[in-house]
Design an enzyme around this catalytic site. Structure first.
Site, PDB file in Angstrom:
ATOM      1  N   SER A 147       0.842  -1.193   0.000  1.00 43.23           N
ATOM      2  CA  SER A 147       0.000   0.000   0.000  1.00 43.23           C
ATOM      3  C   SER A 147       0.886   1.255   0.000  1.00 43.23           C
ATOM      4  O   SER A 147       1.744   1.404  -0.858  1.00 43.23           O
ATOM      5  CB  SER A 147      -0.949  -0.043   1.208  1.00 43.23           C
ATOM      6  N   ARG A 217     -12.055   6.517  10.019  1.00 41.27           N
ATOM      7  CA  ARG A 217     -11.695   5.098  10.012  1.00 41.27           C
ATOM      8  C   ARG A 217     -12.782   4.263   9.350  1.00 41.27           C
ATOM      9  O   ARG A 217     -12.494   3.302   8.617  1.00 41.27           O
ATOM     10  CB  ARG A 217     -11.459   4.610  11.440  1.00 41.27           C
ATOM     11  N   ASP A 319      -8.880  -6.064  -4.967  1.00 39.91           N
ATOM     12  CA  ASP A 319      -8.423  -4.806  -4.369  1.00 39.91           C
ATOM     13  C   ASP A 319      -8.834  -3.666  -5.301  1.00 39.91           C
ATOM     14  O   ASP A 319      -8.193  -3.409  -6.308  1.00 39.91           O
ATOM     15  CB  ASP A 319      -6.906  -4.842  -4.197  1.00 39.91           C
ATOM     16  N   HIS A 352      -8.268  -4.911  -0.448  1.00 40.11           N
ATOM     17  CA  HIS A 352      -6.948  -4.336  -0.200  1.00 40.11           C
ATOM     18  C   HIS A 352      -6.253  -4.987   0.987  1.00 40.11           C
ATOM     19  O   HIS A 352      -5.030  -5.117   1.021  1.00 40.11           O
ATOM     20  CB  HIS A 352      -7.088  -2.823   0.021  1.00 40.11           C
ATOM     21  N   ASP A 353      -7.021  -5.403   1.980  1.00 39.46           N
ATOM     22  CA  ASP A 353      -6.436  -6.011   3.179  1.00 39.46           C
ATOM     23  C   ASP A 353      -5.724  -7.325   2.885  1.00 39.46           C
ATOM     24  O   ASP A 353      -5.029  -7.857   3.760  1.00 39.46           O
ATOM     25  CB  ASP A 353      -7.515  -6.255   4.228  1.00 39.46           C
TER      26      ASP A 353
END
Length: 379
Positions: A147, A217, A319, A352-353
């Site tokens: 990232s 968040r 992602d 993405h994680d």
């Protein structure tokens, strides 16, 4: 494997991309493994938005203190600390030990707050290079990050090409899309419009803009997960508290009814307890600003001509924040310059994680790449 936090102080001013500078600053870092005799086995790990220098191992006597990439780094793991000396550094402006907005400005004797200078990916790379200088490490066997960390790894190959032999860029991009910048801006507005923000000087008021941090968040977390994962994990499930009503809904504008709502609020509450609001603004701006092709008329191939090392790039199919298309842009630009590049596009459902998770194919790709990295003086 146990980890021990360390800190390095720097008196000399660090010139920044903005034209400002910062002096009398500290960088927190951790190391894992042993530096070999000719110092040829060092690997630098660059962190993403809300991570730190604690990349692997755990703290002695503390349960659940594993580093954020502990599944990747350690004895016998994909990045094997029996072979490599791994360094994790906390970036300037962060809130996990390195000098940041909550620390004292030596020029005023008060917390920096909103006066902390703007920092960029390039500034972080130069600060990391200074740390390596103090550790006596001239050349890295590899630099690696996912990232935002991947952006730093890429920037290392452009700013200090003679100091990097290999680069591993995971789930990253050569710059942010307009959509990504938009998500960052909405999150920042949530913070700066919180009444407890006080123009960034909330430390002096004894408050924290937790409402803004929670929303920031929650927005971010939505973008880190894929739609498939959200549907599989939560779907349209209602919380048990509302299941006994006739319709299943309370039809309320205030209550939490769906499991996904409960999950996002939990993540937001947890984040607001440990992360600094000014740090969030600084780091997301650094993400927005990164664009090595800008100085070359938008031509990424020209921008990456400075890189000389061997590359591994990894992306994940679901992602959508840092899509495989963006990694392929980097691959093409490197191939245009006849650089040695390996590329893996992992069909993973996690969004993405995925770059933080245990996908066996992903781990094997990284392991295979590091198995090919020669140490002990070999190029």
């Amino acid at each position: 494997m146990y980890a021990t936090p360390q800190s390095m102080h720097f008196d000399a001013p660090l010139p920044l991309q903005s034209g400002a500078s910062i002096r009398d600053y500290d960088l927190s870092y951790e190391t894992y493994g042993t530096l070999n005799a000719d110092k040829s086995n060092a690997v630098l790990i660059c962190h993403a938005l809300n991570a730190s220098h604690h990349v692997a191992g755990r703290y002695e006597g503390k349960d659940n203190s594993e580093g954020w990439w502990d599944n990747m780094i350690g004895p016998g793991k994909s990045l094997d600390t029996d072979r490599f000396f791994v360094i994790g550094v906390n970036n300037l402006g962060s809130c996990f030990g390195s000098t940041g907005p909550m620390h004292t400005n030596p020029d005023t004797g008060k917390a920096y707050g909103a006066d902390f200078p703007v920092v960029t990916v390039e500034d972080w790379v130069n600060a990391q290079a200074r740390l390596l200088d103090k550790l006596g490490i001239d050349t890295l066997a590899a630099v690696m990050g996912g990232s935002l960390g991947g952006m730093q790894a890429l920037s290392w190959t452009l700013q200090h090409p003679s100091r990097v032999r290999n680069a591993v860029v995971v789930a990253s991009a050569p710059n942010l899309t307009a959509e990504n910048i938009a998500f960052n801006e909405v999150a920042r507005r949530a913070i700066v419009t919180d009444p407890d923000f006080h123009g960034g000087h909330f430390y002096q008021h004894g408050v924290v803009p937790k409402r803004g941090l929670r929303i920031a968040r929650m927005i971010g977390h939505i973008t880190y997960l894929s739609d498939d994962v959200m549907n599989e994990k939560f779907g349209r499930q209602l919380r048990e508290a509302v299941l006994d009503s006739a319709s299943g809904y309370k039809y309320s504008t205030q209550d939490i009814e769906f499991q996904i709502e409960s999950y996002l609020r939990y993540q937001g509450d947890k984040f607001a307890e440990y992360f600094d609001a000014n740090t969030y603004l600084l780091i997301t701006r650094a993400l927005d600003y990164f664009d090595p092709a800008r100085a070359h008329g938008g031509n990424l191939s020209k921008a990456l001509a400075a890189a000389t090392c061997k590359f591994l790039l990894v992306s994940f199919t679901t992602d959508w924040r840092f899509s495989p298309k963006r990694s392929r842009e980097i691959v093409k630009a490197l191939l245009d310059n006849q650089r040695e590049v390996s590329y893996a596009e992992i069909d993973a459902p996690h969004g993405h994680d995925a770059f933080l998770l245990d996908d066996p194919r992903y781990m094997r790709v990284v392991r295979s790449f590091f198995d090919s990295v020669k140490v002990g003086g070999a190029a």
